[in-house]
Structures are given as structure tokens and as C-alpha cells.
Design a protein around this motif. Sequence first.
Motif, PDB file in Angstrom:
ATOM      1  N   ALA A  27     -12.441  -5.411   0.398  1.00 12.05           N
ATOM      2  CA  ALA A  27     -11.543  -4.794   1.164  1.00 12.05           C
ATOM      3  C   ALA A  27     -11.851  -4.444   2.697  1.00 12.05           C
ATOM      4  O   ALA A  27     -11.259  -4.354   3.771  1.00 12.05           O
ATOM      5  CB  ALA A  27     -10.824  -3.795   0.439  1.00 12.05           C
ATOM      6  N   THR A  49       0.614  -1.028  -0.099  1.00  6.81           N
ATOM      7  CA  THR A  49      -0.086  -0.076  -0.027  1.00  6.81           C
ATOM      8  C   THR A  49       0.749   1.239  -0.003  1.00  6.81           C
ATOM      9  O   THR A  49       1.642   1.621   0.924  1.00  6.81           O
ATOM     10  CB  THR A  49      -0.777  -0.163   1.299  1.00  6.81           C
ATOM     11  N   LEU A  90      -7.673   0.255  -5.824  1.00 10.20           N
ATOM     12  CA  LEU A  90      -8.244   1.072  -4.786  1.00 10.20           C
ATOM     13  C   LEU A  90      -7.455   2.107  -4.009  1.00 10.20           C
ATOM     14  O   LEU A  90      -6.242   1.732  -3.770  1.00 10.20           O
ATOM     15  CB  LEU A  90      -9.039   0.034  -3.750  1.00 10.20           C
ATOM     16  N   ILE A 114      -5.249  -2.517  -0.282  1.00  7.49           N
ATOM     17  CA  ILE A 114      -5.552  -1.697  -1.392  1.00  7.49           C
ATOM     18  C   ILE A 114      -4.078  -0.998  -1.915  1.00  7.49           C
ATOM     19  O   ILE A 114      -2.950  -1.305  -1.259  1.00  7.49           O
ATOM     20  CB  ILE A 114      -6.364  -0.364  -0.659  1.00  7.49           C
TER      21      ILE A 114
END
Length: 338
Positions: free
Chosen positions: A50, A3, A23, A162
Motif C-alpha cells: 500500500a 476506504t 489495513l 486501504i
Amino acid sequence: METKIFKNTEIEAAAKDLKAGQLVAFPTETVYGLGADALNETAVKQVYQAKGRPSDNPLIVHVADIQTVERLAQPLSDAAKKLMTAFWPGSLTMIFNLRPGVLSKAVTGGLNTAAFRFPANDTTLALIKAVGHPLVGPSANTSGKPSPTTAQHVAHDLDGKIAGIVDDGPTKVGVESTVLDMSTDQPAILRPGAVTAAEIEAVIGQTVATEIHQVGAKETPKAPGMKYKHYAPSAQVLIVNDGDWAEALAWAAKQPVQLGLMITDDRLHQLTVPRNVEAYSLGQDVTTASHHLFDGLRHFDDETDIKDILAEGFSNDGIGLAYMNRLKKSAGNTFFEA
């Protein structure tokens, strides 16, 4: 998945991931949202995965201009246009009837309506424009947990799940937007927020319904927060009314465990806090308390030895209605009983 943390100057890089169906969490003035291209059904479905969010809980569509809403929604009423002029960009979400086939059922929860918001955050408005499509944006947290008001809160819940987080610092309002249903004859507030019923009524000259309810087990909610438990830390939250503080702290002192205390400064200075109670400041009044509420809940959620949290209650006036709506959900509507 790694991420990435995007600075607010790295909009194009964040937009590239969103265009690719990834995302990316984004800031608003209320809380951080979990972004996906609202026109990419595969990406939208990943939002539910998620978050661990039930798929019949519809998502708010975030836009950077009113023309996007006009393309997707049925023709807007004069009242809707007045509210957009008065409160957009800002903390008001409005639900409209949709034109046929414009949004996936993954966005709408299978309904013929959708909720739209024009957030008052320049970083996110630039992000939406760079993507070229509206973004869905439920709160960027694990479903049911306190909403995130910093990028660090998002990372705590969604790191590795994400593609990225756009870090624009702490949010300004701290509780989610007011959700106003404009798809019915009488406008109705389905979730209270910073924009109050009185402010809305002053703009449209029409009475707004304010009876906020939970929908039934087999009903699809029109807005977030109407069906499932929200904002709950691991510890039990107990709401304390004005006249019950002495009894609440006397009870706390007798407990064999650590407790948390979420309270405004003036009230704290009037009380003697037991040694087994850790205080978290909600600031000076209900406005600052609304800003700090989720951060306080998350603060104590990170402390595994905290078993109960005593939290200050307020009246339902103005933003107090939004504060108490979130606090009651986090507490399961449980009050300390003297």
C-alpha cells in the motif's frame, strides 16, 4: 476498494477490519500510522504494498501495554523499564532484541530486533485493545512523501488502497517519535523526535549516542528513515539559514516561477515577500514549526505550480534536532547558498 472513514467512536468497526486482515490507518500524537495486525504476516506484507515501501525497512510495533513487549522481547533491562515509566505512553520508540520466532520477518526486516511504541492517543490504545494484538504502524503515506498529520493527508495518499482511516483530528506533535536502540550496550538514538537525548540520559544516568547516520545500500536499517529518502514533496526544498533570508528572497523575486515559503511569523514580519512567493506559517518557534512542517510540505505538494520551497532552518538544540532531521531529508540536504 472503498476506504471508510471511522469516527473515534467507531473503534469496534475499525477493529473488525483489522482482525480480518485489512489495513486501517490510526492516529497517534505524532503522525497517523498505517495499521495492520502485527501477528498476521499476510496483513503486514500488504502494508509495504500500500505504501510502496521497501520490504527491508522494518516496522514499528504499537502496543497498548508493557506486558505485550515483555512477551515478545528478550528480558527488559532496568534502564528500559525506567524509560517506559518516564515516557510511555508517549513519543519514544525503543528497539529490543526479540524472543525467537515471535514476530514475522515482514515486521522486523529480517532482523532479530523490533521497535516498540506505546502511543499517547486514547483512540488508538482502545483500537489496539479491541483487536487484541499489537499493530504495526509506519506513517500512513506513500513511501518517501511527507508524513500525514491529519486523516485527510492519509486519504490523499491511500484512498482506495486501504480499508479505513480512524479520524481523530490533527496530531499534536507533528514529527515522528524518537527511536532509541536499546539492543546494544550503549543506547543510541537512530531517529530524533520530541523526546531528546538529554531527557533520556536524565532518566537512565547513561550517555546516549546521538550520531545519526544513513546505512549502506546492502544494510538493513534498524529503524525507519535511515536508508531511503523521506518526506519529500515534488518541489525542491531549500533550507535557509538565519543570515541568508534577504539574499534568498531577492533570488526568489527573480525566478520566473511560483515559490513556496515556510517560515515563522516573527521572521516573516521582518521581511518583504515577493509577489511570486506564497508564505505558509510555521507558527512562533521551532516547536510549532515541528508541528506544522509536514502539513506545510503537503500544502505546497498540492500546488503543482510551486517549483521551489524556501524553508526556515533552526539550530539542532532540543526538538530542533528532530525538525532539522526531517527538513534535511525533505530537501535532500540542500541549503540555499547566498
